[in-house]
Design a protein around this motif. Sequence first.
Motif, short mmCIF file in Angstrom:
data_model
loop_
_atom_site.label_atom_id
_atom_site.label_comp_id
_atom_site.label_asym_id
_atom_site.label_seq_id
_atom_site.Cartn_x
_atom_site.Cartn_y
_atom_site.Cartn_z
N GLU A 187 -6.36 -4.12 -13.20
CA GLU A 187 -4.92 -3.89 -13.34
C GLU A 187 -4.59 -3.13 -14.62
OE1 GLU A 187 -2.43 -4.19 -11.11
OE2 GLU A 187 -4.20 -4.51 -9.87
N LYS A 192 -7.32 0.55 -14.64
CA LYS A 192 -7.04 1.65 -13.71
C LYS A 192 -6.10 2.68 -14.32
CE LYS A 192 -3.13 -0.48 -11.22
NZ LYS A 192 -2.56 -0.98 -9.97
N ARG A 232 -9.94 7.67 -5.23
CA ARG A 232 -9.23 8.10 -4.03
C ARG A 232 -7.97 8.83 -4.47
NH1 ARG A 232 -4.86 4.53 -2.61
NH2 ARG A 232 -4.75 2.77 -4.06
N LEU A 284 -4.01 9.56 -4.57
CA LEU A 284 -2.77 8.79 -4.39
C LEU A 284 -1.59 9.73 -4.60
CD1 LEU A 284 -1.25 6.03 -4.11
CD2 LEU A 284 -1.55 5.72 -6.57
N SER A 285 -0.66 9.72 -3.64
CA SER A 285 0.52 10.59 -3.72
C SER A 285 1.74 9.84 -4.23
CB SER A 285 0.92 11.10 -2.33
OG SER A 285 0.17 12.19 -1.94
N TYR A 286 2.57 10.55 -4.97
CA TYR A 286 3.86 10.03 -5.43
C TYR A 286 4.94 10.96 -4.89
CZ TYR A 286 1.05 7.48 -8.89
OH TYR A 286 0.13 6.67 -9.51
N GLN A 287 5.81 10.41 -4.05
CA GLN A 287 6.83 11.24 -3.41
C GLN A 287 8.18 10.96 -4.05
OE1 GLN A 287 6.61 11.48 0.88
NE2 GLN A 287 8.84 11.41 1.09
N ASN A 288 8.81 12.00 -4.60
CA ASN A 288 10.11 11.87 -5.27
C ASN A 288 10.10 10.79 -6.36
OD1 ASN A 288 11.34 13.89 -3.88
ND2 ASN A 288 12.49 12.56 -2.50
N TRP A 289 8.98 10.61 -6.99
CA TRP A 289 8.82 9.52 -7.96
C TRP A 289 9.50 9.89 -9.27
CZ3 TRP A 289 7.29 5.18 -5.93
CH2 TRP A 289 6.88 4.11 -6.73
N LEU A 308 8.21 7.43 -14.68
CA LEU A 308 7.28 6.44 -14.14
C LEU A 308 5.98 7.06 -13.64
CD1 LEU A 308 9.43 3.90 -12.09
CD2 LEU A 308 8.63 3.75 -14.44
N ILE A 344 9.59 2.35 -2.47
CA ILE A 344 10.45 1.57 -3.37
C ILE A 344 11.86 2.15 -3.28
CG2 ILE A 344 10.96 0.93 -5.76
CD1 ILE A 344 8.40 -0.33 -5.27
N ASN A 381 17.34 3.64 -10.83
CA ASN A 381 16.42 3.92 -11.93
C ASN A 381 16.39 2.82 -12.98
OD1 ASN A 381 15.11 6.33 -11.28
ND2 ASN A 381 16.95 7.52 -11.78
N LEU A 417 14.04 -0.38 -12.41
CA LEU A 417 12.60 -0.24 -12.14
C LEU A 417 11.72 -0.97 -13.15
CD1 LEU A 417 12.43 3.44 -10.96
CD2 LEU A 417 11.72 1.43 -9.67
N ASN A 418 12.13 -0.89 -14.43
CA ASN A 418 11.28 -1.49 -15.46
C ASN A 418 11.07 -2.98 -15.30
OD1 ASN A 418 10.48 0.74 -16.83
ND2 ASN A 418 12.33 0.81 -18.13
N ASN A 449 7.66 -3.79 -12.70
CA ASN A 449 6.39 -3.07 -12.87
C ASN A 449 5.25 -3.68 -12.06
OD1 ASN A 449 7.26 -1.04 -14.53
ND2 ASN A 449 7.01 -2.27 -16.41
N ILE A 460 5.41 -2.59 -8.47
CA ILE A 460 4.97 -1.20 -8.29
C ILE A 460 3.45 -1.12 -8.39
CG2 ILE A 460 5.05 1.11 -9.30
CD1 ILE A 460 7.96 0.47 -10.12
N SER A 461 2.88 -1.83 -9.35
CA SER A 461 1.43 -1.80 -9.54
C SER A 461 0.72 -2.39 -8.33
CB SER A 461 1.07 -2.57 -10.81
OG SER A 461 -0.30 -2.54 -11.03
N GLN A 482 0.87 0.09 -5.48
CA GLN A 482 -0.06 1.21 -5.74
C GLN A 482 -1.48 0.89 -5.24
OE1 GLN A 482 -0.87 1.79 -9.93
NE2 GLN A 482 -0.15 3.90 -9.79
N ASN A 483 -1.90 -0.36 -5.40
CA ASN A 483 -3.25 -0.75 -4.96
C ASN A 483 -3.40 -0.78 -3.45
OD1 ASN A 483 -3.98 -1.11 -7.61
ND2 ASN A 483 -3.75 -3.34 -7.58
N LEU A 523 3.03 6.71 -2.36
CA LEU A 523 4.18 5.97 -2.87
C LEU A 523 5.43 6.84 -2.71
CD1 LEU A 523 2.64 4.59 -6.16
CD2 LEU A 523 3.58 3.17 -4.33
N ILE A 524 6.50 6.22 -2.23
CA ILE A 524 7.74 6.98 -1.99
C ILE A 524 8.88 6.30 -2.76
CG2 ILE A 524 9.42 7.67 -0.21
CD1 ILE A 524 6.86 7.24 1.74
N PHE A 525 9.68 7.11 -3.39
CA PHE A 525 10.83 6.56 -4.13
C PHE A 525 12.12 6.97 -3.44
CE2 PHE A 525 13.88 6.68 -7.76
CZ PHE A 525 13.80 5.33 -8.10
#
Lengths: 527, 527
Positions: A55, A58, A490, A492-497, A501, B424, B428, B431-432, B435, B438-439, B442-443, B448-450
Amino acid sequence: MIRGKNCIGSQLSAKGNKTYKTFNPQLNIENEHEFTEATQEEINQAANLATQAFEVFKSTSGAKKADFLNAIADEILALDDELIKTYCSETGLPEGRAKGERGRTVFQLRTFADLVSEGSWVEATIDTAKPDREPMPKIDIRKMLTALGPVVVFGASNFPLAYSTAGGDTAAALAAGCPVIVKSHPMHAGTGELVASAIIKAAKKTGMPEGVFSNINSSGIEVGQWLVKHPQVKAVGFTGSIKGGRALYDLASQREEPIPVFAEMGSINPVVILPQALKNRNETLAKTYAGSITLGTGQFCTNPGLLLGIKGDELDEFISNLSDEIIKIDPSCMLHPNILNAYSKNKEVALSQSGLKVVANYDENVQHNYAKQTVTQVEGKVFLENTTLHQEVFGPYSIVVACDNAEELQQVISKLEGQLTGTIIAENNELNSYNNIISALQNRVGRLIFNGVPTGVEVCPSMVHGGPYPASTDSRFTAVGIDSIKRWVRPLSYQNWPNELLPDELKNENPLNISRFVDNHETTNKI
Amino acid sequence: MIRGKNCIGSQLSAKGNKTYKTFNPQLNIENEHEFTEATQEEINQAANLATQAFEVFKSTSGAKKADFLNAIADEILALDDELIKTYCSETGLPEGRAKGERGRTVFQLRTFADLVSEGSWVEATIDTAKPDREPMPKIDIRKMLTALGPVVVFGASNFPLAYSTAGGDTAAALAAGCPVIVKSHPMHAGTGELVASAIIKAAKKTGMPEGVFSNINSSGIEVGQWLVKHPQVKAVGFTGSIKGGRALYDLASQREEPIPVFAEMGSINPVVILPQALKNRNETLAKTYAGSITLGTGQFCTNPGLLLGIKGDELDEFISNLSDEIIKIDPSCMLHPNILNAYSKNKEVALSQSGLKVVANYDENVQHNYAKQTVTQVEGKVFLENTTLHQEVFGPYSIVVACDNAEELQQVISKLEGQLTGTIIAENNELNSYNNIISALQNRVGRLIFNGVPTGVEVCPSMVHGGPYPASTDSRFTAVGIDSIKRWVRPLSYQNWPNELLPDELKNENPLNISRFVDNHETTNKI
């Protein structure tokens, strides 16, 4: 100081009651230290700690991971004489080899430190939003490589440093951000424990999370099986026999959640010697190959175990020269009586095959655990029909296959299992007549070599150490060089993130100044 | 014209005696054409041809492969109305969807054409010789990605064009230099045959080797099993159910020579809706998600099947809004009666679980093969204890899990199997505080889509369509985007290889003017 205990994270632990010792093959006696085999409870602890460490680890920065890797290298060097002496006492290998392998190990660690410190290895890829696109607006997507999770590494018998505790697999996995649990090789448990202590020290000094590394002792197969089946383990690295690697691969594929196993296994490394080269360089080639076959007592996965030529006077002369040269070489010590026994047994099986002729066989008396080199010869037709002759005989053994013509030679290559390497010995002007042979060889190997020997694996970005099965369980990856990190990651994609963050690697401002692929162009620019 | 035959290379063939027809779910009748299931002999022929084709195709230039891929796109477009009508008659999907999917298919083909025409995708890496290096001279090593061999692609039921005969898997494999054998999906065998005819035409027009493509008909599972077990097949692509994908993965792992299977399988695509967002955008979110859940009758692998929130008035209100909105949507047709039956059966299993409450259930009469949308609700604790509720219900179904607090929400995410996507929905400023959530997410996911919906998979370099098992069988690869080519290639090294015999990509003069990694620097320069 060797304590004979497991390292469960930073804690020494010996809850089991099964112990074992390592063996000095040069002196033919057991070494003094007693090692305690890990229990299932200890394995669970190591896996739990690794999962917790993941955790944090990574998303540990490249700079911090580089500090960790460099500190491991420093601590290994600080072990100095104790490490070298333990290494030699557990392997029968000479001090020069120990120091050379330590150098390679340290170089690998520092190479991965440089890679992650620079940071572009994550293949950051960014496609920015296009709100005006028709018929649909384009969203912002960004991706990068991210660590898989806890990795189990099985140490190799024949490389106690470079492919074991802090060897290539461990260095690559830690660089990727994966905690590592090493299943220490029982033949060099002391060397393994010393290196493990170096890693633990380095982890403490550089503030890595508890559990980022564990070292597990075992002399049997059960502990390895538990580790591969453990649900918290997400990938496996292995260097060793086909039997061992395949067993782990099967276990991993049969899990409820299958996990990738990268096993680098056996190989007989075919060497094709073409007629003109045989004509022009017969004696030199014989001498070179006598050396390559016996190098390190033949205990390299790139050992040339199969020499292929086309029948004729030159091939007969080569076989005779090779026999003369190889007999002149002084036999040397194998890693362990078990390795010598396997060598003797596998050689016996090979020699009992009909149609096989022994052309060189060292027959003087030798010291305990020293291996006698052997070269055999067989006709192409016989080799094609008997796949027992295709099996690796791990040690200073090689078979010369005399083919009727180029077609038969090509057939032999096409019938081979996957190989780490394939070598062509030829004069430039004869190559064009043998395109089919080169093409066939290309399909079977991970590395093609021209006018060289397969032994010697350079650590550099272009190296492929791997190949079609059973050279490895997944030919899409290499076990050596910076790209070996890709086994443990692997995308990992982030969409509109939200930008704040995103990992630093993907932020608009490119704070790490890495090279990224932005809207189809490689750049270090901000967005 | 649809003939109902297999394409074994460019030859139409129907040696078998088992036939089947496709089904028009809108009209609830069988379509006219009869398809002949392939025999083992035909499969052997296709595999033999593919192996022969590979010898040429593996080193066919990027420019020629680009011509081939572009010609496939052209020939698909030339099929025009016949293709669109066949597509609609075999899927119940509207013409707009057919045309959209055709556009995506053509775009994918042209994207791969551009990639291989440019050429840098092979990751050419060169380490030049350093003859003066101490203690040992450095040899010259170069490596690049090279094709694995014949690939079998299983068409997907829900994307008859974009993930079937000439879909993403096929386009990527052909671009890589791998001949492709498609196991046509029986639900759209006519669409498959038309597209196959386009590929065959394109192959002829651009001079590709016979056997570079074959199309195999079958309505059962035996033909697929033969293909995956065939020793000449070197990799497999699959899009479909977990049960189907896992069965193929198991077969491939149990082969004497195991081969990689990239199966993109099920996913329930968790969507986490955080409190502030629920407060500010309750109605809009409900409307958006009612649309996303029912889009394409819920027949997308990225369908949002799991909505996660924290208990409270806002969540209750959202559930009520979502129920109101989703009931307003007109039900639509599923791809096939079998798909509708599976939907009904899986939904029934879910609804029979204790603690599950139905909050919306379309209960008017609908046409044959139309699916009724359903939304259910369950407490976090119940969901955690009953993994049956974690299973995908393929169709317009979603479950809302109401968690006691953020900790329980995190627990729920950690217990999920691997997923294609995780979303998610948040403001904004909140979000904090989340965490850990979100973590944890991610695993578990590949993307990931926001503040969006998981449906809609953009074809671009940053897209990851894949994820931890069972979202895919190998999370290290993506099924969508240019990097999906990496599933079908392996690195190959050339050591001290003569310059004139190297592939163009690795020659000193860099004749293709591609970007290469030379002595640790990215460059297009000559050497």
